[in-house]
Design an enzyme around this catalytic site. Structure first.
Site, mmCIF file in Angstrom:
data_model
loop_
_atom_site.group_PDB
_atom_site.id
_atom_site.type_symbol
_atom_site.label_atom_id
_atom_site.label_comp_id
_atom_site.label_asym_id
_atom_site.label_seq_id
_atom_site.Cartn_x
_atom_site.Cartn_y
_atom_site.Cartn_z
ATOM 1 N N ASP A 1 0.856 -1.189 0.000
ATOM 2 C CA ASP A 1 0.000 0.000 0.000
ATOM 3 C C ASP A 1 0.893 1.239 0.000
ATOM 4 O OD1 ASP A 1 0.884 0.377 2.595
ATOM 5 O OD2 ASP A 1 -1.099 0.228 3.518
ATOM 6 N N CYS B 1 2.966 -3.131 4.215
ATOM 7 C CA CYS B 1 2.160 -1.969 4.594
ATOM 8 C C CYS B 1 2.897 -1.260 5.726
ATOM 9 C CB CYS B 1 0.732 -2.373 4.971
ATOM 10 S SG CYS B 1 0.577 -3.442 6.413
ATOM 11 N N THR C 1 2.707 -1.554 9.047
ATOM 12 C CA THR C 1 3.160 -2.490 10.077
ATOM 13 C C THR C 1 3.392 -3.898 9.564
ATOM 14 O OG1 THR C 1 0.875 -3.032 10.584
ATOM 15 C CG2 THR C 1 1.894 -1.254 11.888
ATOM 16 N N GLY C 2 2.722 -4.269 8.485
ATOM 17 C CA GLY C 2 2.677 -5.664 8.036
ATOM 18 C C GLY C 2 1.466 -6.391 8.603
ATOM 19 N N HIS D 1 8.474 -24.020 10.477
ATOM 20 C CA HIS D 1 7.409 -24.613 11.296
ATOM 21 C C HIS D 1 6.005 -24.344 10.769
ATOM 22 C CE1 HIS D 1 10.075 -24.862 15.174
ATOM 23 N NE2 HIS D 1 10.649 -25.365 14.105
#
Ligand code: RB5
Length: 129
Positions: free
Chosen positions: A8, A65, A67-68, A98
């Protein structure tokens, strides 16, 4: 390996750096992110990348973005997508080992560029155990 990236407005600068870094290493990456500074709706980009991963058009995805977090929340709603906000190299490694993560979500505002580059490198080179 086929890669897709999206961002974004808060991830434009980091996206450019990551794409350039990937090109230097010989990766080809499809860019479906935004490139203007105008505010954009991150779930739209998240869905584009997530759907392409779900449809197996690409092997791994990268979303950016502020923050993610928003990208991860949105991308995880698509079947077959395992997305997470990743802010450290050990988490990137464990996300692949994992969780078989297939979409890494980066912070364009709160994580250093060099750390983000290492996160991407680790994400792309670590195998699922
Ligand atoms: C945009 O200001 C910001 O909210 C967005 O990039 C993202 O961080 C949301 O999770």
């Amino acid at each position: 390996m086929k890669l897709i990236i999206g961002n974004d407005h808060a991830g434009i600068e980091l996206k450019k750096e990551i794409v350039a870094h990937l090109h230097e290493q010989g990766y080809i990456v499809q860019d479906v992110g935004v490139d203007t500074g105008e505010r954009s709706d991150y779930p739209i980009v998240a869905k584009a990348v997530a759907q392409a991963i779900s449809d197996k058009e690409y092997d791994l995805g990268i979303l950016i973005c502020g923050t993610g977090i928003g990208m991860a929340v949105a991308a995880d709603k698509v079947a077959g997508v395992r997305a997470s906000s990743i802010t450290s190299v050990p988490f990137a490694e464990l996300f692949r080992q994992h969780n078989n993560g297939n979409v890494v979500c980066l912070s364009g505002r709160f994580v250093d560029l060099e750390v983000n580059k290492e996160i991407v490198k680790t994400f792309l080179t670590t195998e699922f155990e």
